[in-house]
Design an enzyme around this catalytic site. Structure first.
Site, short mmCIF file in Angstrom:
data_model
loop_
_atom_site.label_atom_id
_atom_site.label_comp_id
_atom_site.label_asym_id
_atom_site.label_seq_id
_atom_site.Cartn_x
_atom_site.Cartn_y
_atom_site.Cartn_z
N HIS A 27 0.86 -1.19 0.00
CA HIS A 27 0.00 0.00 0.00
C HIS A 27 0.89 1.22 0.00
CE1 HIS A 27 -3.71 2.26 0.73
NE2 HIS A 27 -2.94 3.07 1.40
N GLY A 45 -7.23 3.64 1.80
CA GLY A 45 -8.17 3.89 0.73
C GLY A 45 -7.50 4.39 -0.52
N ILE A 84 -10.29 -3.85 4.28
CA ILE A 84 -9.37 -3.20 3.33
C ILE A 84 -8.28 -2.40 4.06
CG2 ILE A 84 -9.26 -1.18 1.77
CD1 ILE A 84 -9.93 -3.79 0.44
N ASP A 85 -7.05 -2.57 3.68
CA ASP A 85 -5.91 -1.79 4.20
C ASP A 85 -5.76 -1.92 5.71
OD1 ASP A 85 -5.42 -0.95 1.66
OD2 ASP A 85 -6.44 0.97 1.88
N ASP A 86 -6.28 -2.99 6.26
CA ASP A 86 -6.25 -3.11 7.70
C ASP A 86 -5.59 -4.41 8.18
OD1 ASP A 86 -6.83 -1.69 10.01
OD2 ASP A 86 -8.54 -2.98 10.45
#
Lengths: 282, 282, 282, 282
Positions: free
Chosen positions: D190, D199, D225-227
């Site tokens: 990311h 995001g 998401i992204d976690d």
């Protein structure tokens, strides 16, 4: 990382052979020790084993020490340390920034050690020591040979029984004899990323060379100037707009952080010395 | 980098158009100014021009200010500052490390400003202030509304005439009204790399999220909590062995360095604010 | 930072005196140039002025060059460059990582230059060059004197008309004569943070010294080996668990990033050389 | 650090209790294993024990696995891995830099794994895959629901039997169902220092917020998401002169290094997952 409540630390180094970890942990297990953390490292080139174990709750220290020693090859080093605070004497000259940093940490019990005195070849930092209520011994060097000055310093140090001497910008060279009387017990901050710019005026050297990073190195002092085992190094970026004076100013923040970090590692018994290298379990 | 002997700094920002640098440097040339350094930046998206010029030797300040203003588009901001030290009030709560760092720099004339007082909602740091001889105003908040407490703080601040308020781990939220009365004049240190972990207990948040870096952010305070223009940010690596407590401890060294660096930039008139962003000429 | 659509760059260096910026910007203003960015620096010790101006829209190049020159003291250097891509020849030996990095950037038009050929003293990297369709010239050195080998290399280079030679882990020493024929036009990547570990096998040296950081240095090549003006330096932390082989492996990522960053600065005409130092406007 | 010739790795995690290290090392000792490196960590808050042991020379794998399991509390996880290369499928979209970096490392056997295929929702990177001779599967998403597109991707993946999916700037959100079918086996890069700028369009977000550092995060993909658990994070400094486009360009070098570093750790079996955190023995 720090485990401030750790009660004991076992440090082992010896020739490597199979079964060392098993043997050592067996002794601790039988002694009722509760292992908090374990670090091992084998230096394959030297065929040498290093282990640091922090533990709580074990009863008989002598039995542990003997049991561990018995489980190891001949010539093994076994050190068992309680977390009692160690005694430091800080040596400084005219620059305040590293000393002030240590005094603030000490005042707020962040150092994990007791600063029992400050020794300086100048009177310049007397007011700083006074602010923090630490005894300050001014031992001027003017008119003295190096041997005579070091003898005077030694007379101040002797009754203080320090575990470590910390050179916090102490701008005097130390003789091999003086260093030899504090083996592995002198920590220095050098204001360059050694081995670059060993010797005098590293920021001036750095400016002249046009480097794009400057840094600081904390190391144990050995007979060879600026050549002892390195504990911590760190750098910061610089550019053409920095004069030699700017470099020195910018470098101070690195110097104090590097020295404090190195002391923390040393005082928590995380640093082994192997020849001219350190093995650090953090 | 710092030019400690710089006598005056000219700060200009205005709508961009051709000829600005030529016009401004012409005014300075005719005034007999000797330019030491010049920085310009055009924000192309906003079509806006920023310039900082440090110079020596010019005679008539009013003539320079008027001449520069006349050379610029309508609505231009022109600021001319002598290098006289600015007045700071430091606000702190219970944590000592940032305050102690500023006090040491101040004591050795490294801050480029005068700390005229410390204000705290706790008495905890009184001894630290006393060591350095700085007036300490304890303004407790217990039993007071935010408005009443801020009014009490404001009464302390008014006669001190500070140029900047420095929040050195001041753990109280500030109301929009309070912030509005010190526009662009409050500098805060936040203990995370914003916008990550805005709000309370950032090290606990960082631990829970399992990040591999932590950091600190110095920023101007605006009405929006933790959302003002960022001046300096820095991070350090961490790993799984750090507890939330370890993270807080490790973070302190970054916090004090980041705050000191940001203050230096602000006090040397190197920081422009453009909306929620800063333009920094260092 | 990069302004990829910049049309022209003006580079000036000369003895310092009042009015230089005013004079230069006046010439550009009268020529109808729209200044995109301006950087100046005065080396106070040398009393020397450096300026880089990027601009668009000006008509008569010769008039600008002459006008600027006329506004400056005798002996001033004035360079005016269009943003046309420059021609590179990459010299490599057996290690692929820096060359591969440059080839990928080149393939995706990120380099801002044309790699016209690769020259190597080994055949080893032939397949890599072939993947990217770049001519590969193998010039073996076995059985040749240094002079004979360099003459063979020079014969390959001559018809290629390179603006810069890039030593991407080219493991041959260059003679003063060869270097003199490409003044300020050879960029090398050295795998240590110079001046530490100059010379051969820096990772082995770093391991033996027990350093806690390793790094890389991109620099212009001068007659003095590893002693030319430094463009970019960067370091990464290492510890006792790294063997000399591990250090070399870990260092590769720094080497390729440092070389790419340095080339970007050089190719965007952001680097002045002053004696053994660089002045970089980024 | 890497021990490329390591033959086997034992990974244990279980509830903590005294004697675990002693028990495990006893099994290995009796099996004739030569321990190369040992790492342990106790998560005190969770009362959970993690251990990674690399060893050579032991004979009966099943006996080791059973012996270790028998020495541990119920519910312990015991994994024994040979150093055989693992199989990767790389998913990408239009950006080349992370994919190219992995392909170069793969081509020179530095990845410690086999890239068996590339899957993309665009044809854009076909030529890059072709240069390195890796099968490229274009699975366009236009006109398909997410479920239909993921089903198509899954059909491509099934016969490839990958150990890990690597999202090398794959710009499609993955459904919880898809993620659930590759538990702890998807690694993503990311392009921000999470949790900042989770995001879409993180560089645009970073520009708007005016941050002074940007970074990249490699993490395992979970349903959120992204976690997912973070493996590696790194940042670089930026300033006001960077446009959002400049940030994206500067960030690429961090992204590729962070992804490669994370993959190396995962492929060498150095990463444990504990809830949303990773424990990494490097």
């Amino acid at each position: 990382m720090s485990h401030p409540n750790q009660s004991q630390v076992l440090l082992v180094d010896c020739a490597d052979r199979p079964g060392l970890v098993h043997g050592i942990t067996g002794v601790l297990l039988r002694a009722g020790a509760n292992i908090i953390s374990n670090h091992e490292f084998v230096d394959v080139e030297q065929d040498h084993f290093y282990m640091r174990t922090a533990f709580e709750g074990a009863g008989d220290e002598a039995a542990i020490r003997e049991g561990v020693q018995a489980s190891l090859p001949a010539g093994a080093t076994v050190i068992l340390r309680r977390g009692s605070p160690q005694r430091l004497v800080v040596l400084a000259s005219r620059e305040h920034h590293c000393l002030a940093d240590l005094l603030v940490r000490h005042a707020y019990a962040e150092l994990g050690a007791e600063i029992v005195a400050i020794v300086s070849n100048h009177a310049h930092l007397t007011p700083l020591a006074a602010k923090f209520g630490i005894p300050f011994h001014c031992v001027p060097s003017e008119g003295l040979t190096q041997a005579a000055h070091e003898a005077a310093v030694a007379r101040v140090l002797a009754p203080l029984h320090p575990d470590y001497l910390v050179l916090a910008k102490y701008m005097r060279l130390l003789s091999p004899d003086f260093v030899a009387s504090w083996p592995r017990r002198i920590v220095n901050i050098h204001h360059s990323f050694l081995p670059a710019f060993a010797g005098a005026r590293p920021y001036k050297q750095a400016f002249d060379r046009g480097v794009k990073v400057i840094g600081a190195t904390a190391h144990f002092v050995t007979e060879q100037i600026d050549d002892g085992p390195i504990i911590v190094q760190q750098v910061i970026p610089v550019d053409h707009s920095h004069t030699a004076h700017d470099l020195a100013q910018a470098g101070r923040d690195v110097e104090r952080v590097v020295l404090a970090r190195a002391l923390k590692l040393v005082l928590e018994n995380r640093v082994f010395i192997s020849g001219n290298r350190t093995i650090i379990f953090d």
